[in-house]
Motif scaffolding. Structure first.
Motif, PDB file in Angstrom:
ATOM      1  N   GLU A  31       4.648  -9.223   5.308  1.00 17.44           N
ATOM      2  CA  GLU A  31       5.187  -7.866   5.377  1.00 17.44           C
ATOM      3  C   GLU A  31       4.121  -6.787   5.470  1.00 17.44           C
ATOM      4  N   CYS A  32       2.954  -7.037   4.907  1.00 15.30           N
ATOM      5  CA  CYS A  32       1.945  -5.976   4.844  1.00 15.30           C
ATOM      6  C   CYS A  32       0.546  -6.588   4.817  1.00 15.30           C
ATOM      7  N   PRO A  33       0.098  -7.159   5.945  1.00 14.77           N
ATOM      8  CA  PRO A  33      -1.211  -7.819   5.953  1.00 14.77           C
ATOM      9  C   PRO A  33      -2.385  -6.871   5.763  1.00 14.77           C
ATOM     10  N   VAL A  34      -2.123  -5.556   5.890  1.00  9.88           N
ATOM     11  CA  VAL A  34      -3.139  -4.539   5.595  1.00  9.88           C
ATOM     12  C   VAL A  34      -2.530  -3.584   4.580  1.00  9.88           C
ATOM     13  N   ALA A  35      -2.899  -3.761   3.309  1.00  4.71           N
ATOM     14  CA  ALA A  35      -2.328  -2.968   2.223  1.00  4.71           C
ATOM     15  C   ALA A  35      -3.427  -2.141   1.561  1.00  4.71           C
ATOM     16  N   ARG A  36      -3.036  -1.352   0.580  1.00 13.07           N
ATOM     17  CA  ARG A  36      -4.001  -0.628  -0.254  1.00 13.07           C
ATOM     18  C   ARG A  36      -3.932  -1.219  -1.652  1.00 13.07           C
ATOM     19  N   VAL A  37      -5.091  -1.391  -2.289  1.00  9.47           N
ATOM     20  CA  VAL A  37      -5.127  -2.027  -3.592  1.00  9.47           C
ATOM     21  C   VAL A  37      -5.896  -1.157  -4.584  1.00  9.47           C
ATOM     22  N   ARG A  38      -5.389  -1.112  -5.828  1.00  3.45           N
ATOM     23  CA  ARG A  38      -6.102  -0.426  -6.908  1.00  3.45           C
ATOM     24  C   ARG A  38      -7.141  -1.379  -7.477  1.00  3.45           C
ATOM     25  N   MET A  39      -8.362  -0.898  -7.590  1.00  2.00           N
ATOM     26  CA  MET A  39      -9.412  -1.721  -8.166  1.00  2.00           C
ATOM     27  C   MET A  39      -9.318  -1.666  -9.697  1.00  2.00           C
ATOM     28  N   PRO A  40      -9.954  -2.615 -10.391  1.00  2.00           N
ATOM     29  CA  PRO A  40      -9.886  -2.641 -11.852  1.00  2.00           C
ATOM     30  C   PRO A  40     -10.349  -1.322 -12.461  1.00  2.00           C
ATOM     31  N   ALA A  48      -8.917   0.361  -2.272  1.00  2.00           N
ATOM     32  CA  ALA A  48      -9.559  -0.281  -1.124  1.00  2.00           C
ATOM     33  C   ALA A  48      -8.471  -0.843  -0.224  1.00  2.00           C
ATOM     34  N   TRP A  49      -8.835  -1.124   1.012  1.00  2.00           N
ATOM     35  CA  TRP A  49      -7.931  -1.788   1.951  1.00  2.00           C
ATOM     36  C   TRP A  49      -7.964  -3.283   1.670  1.00  2.00           C
ATOM     37  N   TYR A  50      -6.787  -3.885   1.546  1.00  2.00           N
ATOM     38  CA  TYR A  50      -6.647  -5.283   1.148  1.00  2.00           C
ATOM     39  C   TYR A  50      -6.032  -6.050   2.310  1.00  2.00           C
ATOM     40  N   VAL A  51      -6.815  -6.943   2.931  1.00  2.00           N
ATOM     41  CA  VAL A  51      -6.426  -7.581   4.183  1.00  2.00           C
ATOM     42  C   VAL A  51      -6.179  -9.067   3.926  1.00  2.00           C
ATOM     43  N   THR A  52      -4.962  -9.533   4.229  1.00  2.00           N
ATOM     44  CA  THR A  52      -4.580 -10.901   3.878  1.00  2.00           C
ATOM     45  C   THR A  52      -4.226 -11.786   5.071  1.00  2.00           C
ATOM     46  N   GLY A  53      -3.863 -11.226   6.224  1.00  2.00           N
ATOM     47  CA  GLY A  53      -3.501 -12.037   7.382  1.00  2.00           C
ATOM     48  C   GLY A  53      -4.716 -12.688   8.018  1.00  2.00           C
ATOM     49  N   TYR A  54      -4.540 -13.888   8.541  1.00  2.00           N
ATOM     50  CA  TYR A  54      -5.665 -14.644   9.113  1.00  2.00           C
ATOM     51  C   TYR A  54      -6.339 -13.882  10.251  1.00  2.00           C
ATOM     52  N   GLU A  55      -5.564 -13.437  11.235  1.00  2.00           N
ATOM     53  CA  GLU A  55      -6.156 -12.743  12.382  1.00  2.00           C
ATOM     54  C   GLU A  55      -6.813 -11.443  11.956  1.00  2.00           C
ATOM     55  N   GLU A  56      -6.192 -10.739  11.011  1.00  2.00           N
ATOM     56  CA  GLU A  56      -6.765  -9.475  10.537  1.00  2.00           C
ATOM     57  C   GLU A  56      -8.066  -9.717   9.780  1.00  2.00           C
ATOM     58  N   ILE A 304      -8.824   3.193   8.953  1.00  2.00           N
ATOM     59  CA  ILE A 304      -9.747   3.035   7.833  1.00  2.00           C
ATOM     60  C   ILE A 304     -10.869   4.039   8.057  1.00  2.00           C
ATOM     61  N   ARG A 305     -10.986   5.001   7.155  1.00  2.00           N
ATOM     62  CA  ARG A 305     -11.960   6.070   7.323  1.00  2.00           C
ATOM     63  C   ARG A 305     -13.364   5.605   6.970  1.00  2.00           C
ATOM     64  N   ALA A 306     -14.343   6.220   7.590  1.00  2.00           N
ATOM     65  CA  ALA A 306     -15.745   5.940   7.274  1.00  2.00           C
ATOM     66  C   ALA A 306     -15.973   6.131   5.783  1.00  2.00           C
ATOM     67  N   GLY A 307     -16.627   5.166   5.156  1.00  2.00           N
ATOM     68  CA  GLY A 307     -16.896   5.229   3.726  1.00  2.00           C
ATOM     69  C   GLY A 307     -15.864   4.521   2.874  1.00  2.00           C
ATOM     70  N   GLU A 308     -14.723   4.147   3.455  1.00  2.00           N
ATOM     71  CA  GLU A 308     -13.706   3.441   2.682  1.00  2.00           C
ATOM     72  C   GLU A 308     -14.027   1.952   2.616  1.00  2.00           C
ATOM     73  N   ALA A 309     -13.564   1.325   1.548  1.00  2.00           N
ATOM     74  CA  ALA A 309     -13.840  -0.086   1.309  1.00  2.00           C
ATOM     75  C   ALA A 309     -12.710  -0.962   1.832  1.00  2.00           C
ATOM     76  N   VAL A 310     -13.091  -2.139   2.324  1.00  2.00           N
ATOM     77  CA  VAL A 310     -12.139  -3.124   2.837  1.00  2.00           C
ATOM     78  C   VAL A 310     -12.407  -4.450   2.129  1.00  2.00           C
ATOM     79  N   LEU A 311     -11.347  -5.100   1.657  1.00  2.00           N
ATOM     80  CA  LEU A 311     -11.455  -6.401   1.018  1.00  2.00           C
ATOM     81  C   LEU A 311     -10.756  -7.444   1.892  1.00  2.00           C
ATOM     82  N   PRO A 312     -11.499  -8.179   2.728  1.00  2.00           N
ATOM     83  CA  PRO A 312     -10.890  -9.286   3.476  1.00  2.00           C
ATOM     84  C   PRO A 312     -10.673 -10.464   2.529  1.00  2.00           C
ATOM     85  N   VAL A 313      -9.422 -10.866   2.349  1.00  2.00           N
ATOM     86  CA  VAL A 313      -9.097 -11.883   1.349  1.00  2.00           C
ATOM     87  C   VAL A 313      -9.123 -13.257   2.023  1.00  2.00           C
TER      88      VAL A 313
END
Length: 399
Positions: A31-40, A48-56, A304-313
């Motif tokens: 449903e949402c292979p590119v989501a936003r996640v709250r860090m601890p 950060a951007w939270y990426v879960t789909g294989y192709e993404e 995804i703006r410059a300076g933003e974090a991405v977490l490829p899962v």
């Protein structure tokens, strides 16, 4: 133009007392292979951007516009004077990154690692000798899964194993920066000093190891001193811990999945595909790879703006049912296995050949020494349930 903004979710974690994966993965991929996640909370009010789909995930980890930040760069420090930057090979980019990877091509290449494999097996057998003398029962993490990758790394790279009581606490503080960010940052100056001293020692007393090779490359002008320091830091904070986690998780999984330990014990021809399948199947890396965008990037309609974090899962991508048939089943004979565990492109792990060999050697040695290995029913494994990276902290076994 952006599509509807993705939801903001809490960082998915595996259920307590279990390896995982987190239960949110299938729904996020669907449903949402590119989501936003709250860090601890320890990391501050950051998302950060939270990426879960294989192709993404494949797209993200191959994108040169995304770079690895050091723990002193992201999240932004809130206090001055937290120590010098902890820049490892993973965070290097541009000419420095290319130069060090070129210098490491032979040292970590398939041929070198193949020739080093008999030495690895002797190291494994020596540790298992000591472990067997103390039991049964015994804790396979403390007795083997932790010391073996560390011993291999020290032996190959040229870091004194005898000095581990000094550098391990510092490295652990840096590696655990997601939970103790300030402590991780403060440890960097002492780690850097240790590596710098070690480099000078290699100049005075060269040896047949990787660090001596890089020091010679530095003295010839092919590498900078800072690049060699970055390599040393890489080995201290990332050169063995991930392998420890995969090894502990692999043995745990083989013992808990009915019949799998016996199957691999009785059919060693399966070992190469079993290693690849365990790398795919084990959900160790639950979103702990952080990349920063150096410019605006569009992914699945989101900017995804410059300076933003991405977490490829990587662990989520490796369970994508669109790529891996029956992805939640451990198939030790899986023939087609394009998992993402070692990254891709600029973010491909230069130690992939070594990691594969370590897992194969370690599993082979354990299977040979302990054909009847089993988990202790009266003493279950312990876990760190607050960390996104997951493996048994203890693995009580009998034999």
């Amino acid at each position: 133009m952006d599509t509807e903004p993705p939801p903001v979710i809490d960082l998915p974690l595996a259920p307590p007392g279990r390896l995982g994966p987190p239960g949110e993965y299938p729904r996020l991929r669907r449903e949402c292979p590119v989501a936003r996640v709250r860090m601890p909370p320890e990391m501050g009010e950051v998302t950060a951007w939270y990426v879960t789909g294989y192709e993404e995930v494949k797209q993200v980890i191959a994108d040169r516009r995304l770079v690895r930040p050091s723990i002193t760069a992201w999240p932004a420090p809130t206090e001055p004077g937290e120590g010098p930057g902890l820049i490892t090979v993973m965070e290097l980019d541009g000419p420095s990154h290319l130069a060090v990877r070129r210098a490491l091509t032979d040292a970590f290449g398939a041929g070198t690692i193949r020739r080093y494999t008999p030495r690895m097996r002797r190291l494994a057998d020596g540790l298992l000798d000591s472990f067997a003398e103390g039991g049964p029962p015994g804790d396979l993490v403390a007795g083997f899964a932790e010391p073996f990758p560390l011993l291999v790394m020290c032996d190959l790279v040229g870091i004194p194993y005898a000095e581990r009581e000094y550098f391990l606490p510092l490295a652990d503080a840096a590696l655990g920066a997601l939970k103790t960010l300030a402590e991780g940052r403060r440890s960097t100056s002492r780690l850097r000093a240790f590596v710098t001293t070690l480099i000078e020692r290699k100049r005075r007393e060269p040896a047949a190891d990787v660090l001596t090779h890089l020091v010679r490359e530095c003295d010839s002008g092919a590498l900078t001193e800072e690049t060699v320091v970055s390599f040393g830091l890489s080995m201290l904070v990332a050169g063995y811990r991930t392998t420890t986690m995969f090894l502990a998780g692999a043995v745990f999984t083989l013992l808990t999945e009915p019949g799998q330990y016996a199957r691999l014990r009785d059919d060693r021809d399966l070992l190469p595909t079993a290693v690849e399948e365990l790398l795919r199947y084990l959900p160790v890396m639950n979103g702990v790879v952080v990349l920063l965008a150096t410019e605006d990037i569009v992914l699945r309609g989101h900017t995804i703006r410059a300076g933003e974090a991405v977490l490829p899962v990587l662990a989520a991508a490796n369970r994508d049912e669109r790529v891996f048939p029956d992805p939640d089943r451990l198939d030790l004979a899986r023939a087609v296995n394009p998992h993402t565990m070692f990254g891709r492109g600029a973010h491909n792990c230069f130690g992939a050949h070594l990691a594969r060999a370590e897992l194969a050697v370690a599993l082979g040695a354990v299977l040979d020494r302990f054909p009847a290995l089993c988990l202790r029913e009266d003493n279950p494994p312990s876990w760190d349930d607050e960390s996104p990276a997951k493996s048994p902290l203890t693995l009580p076994v009998g034999w």
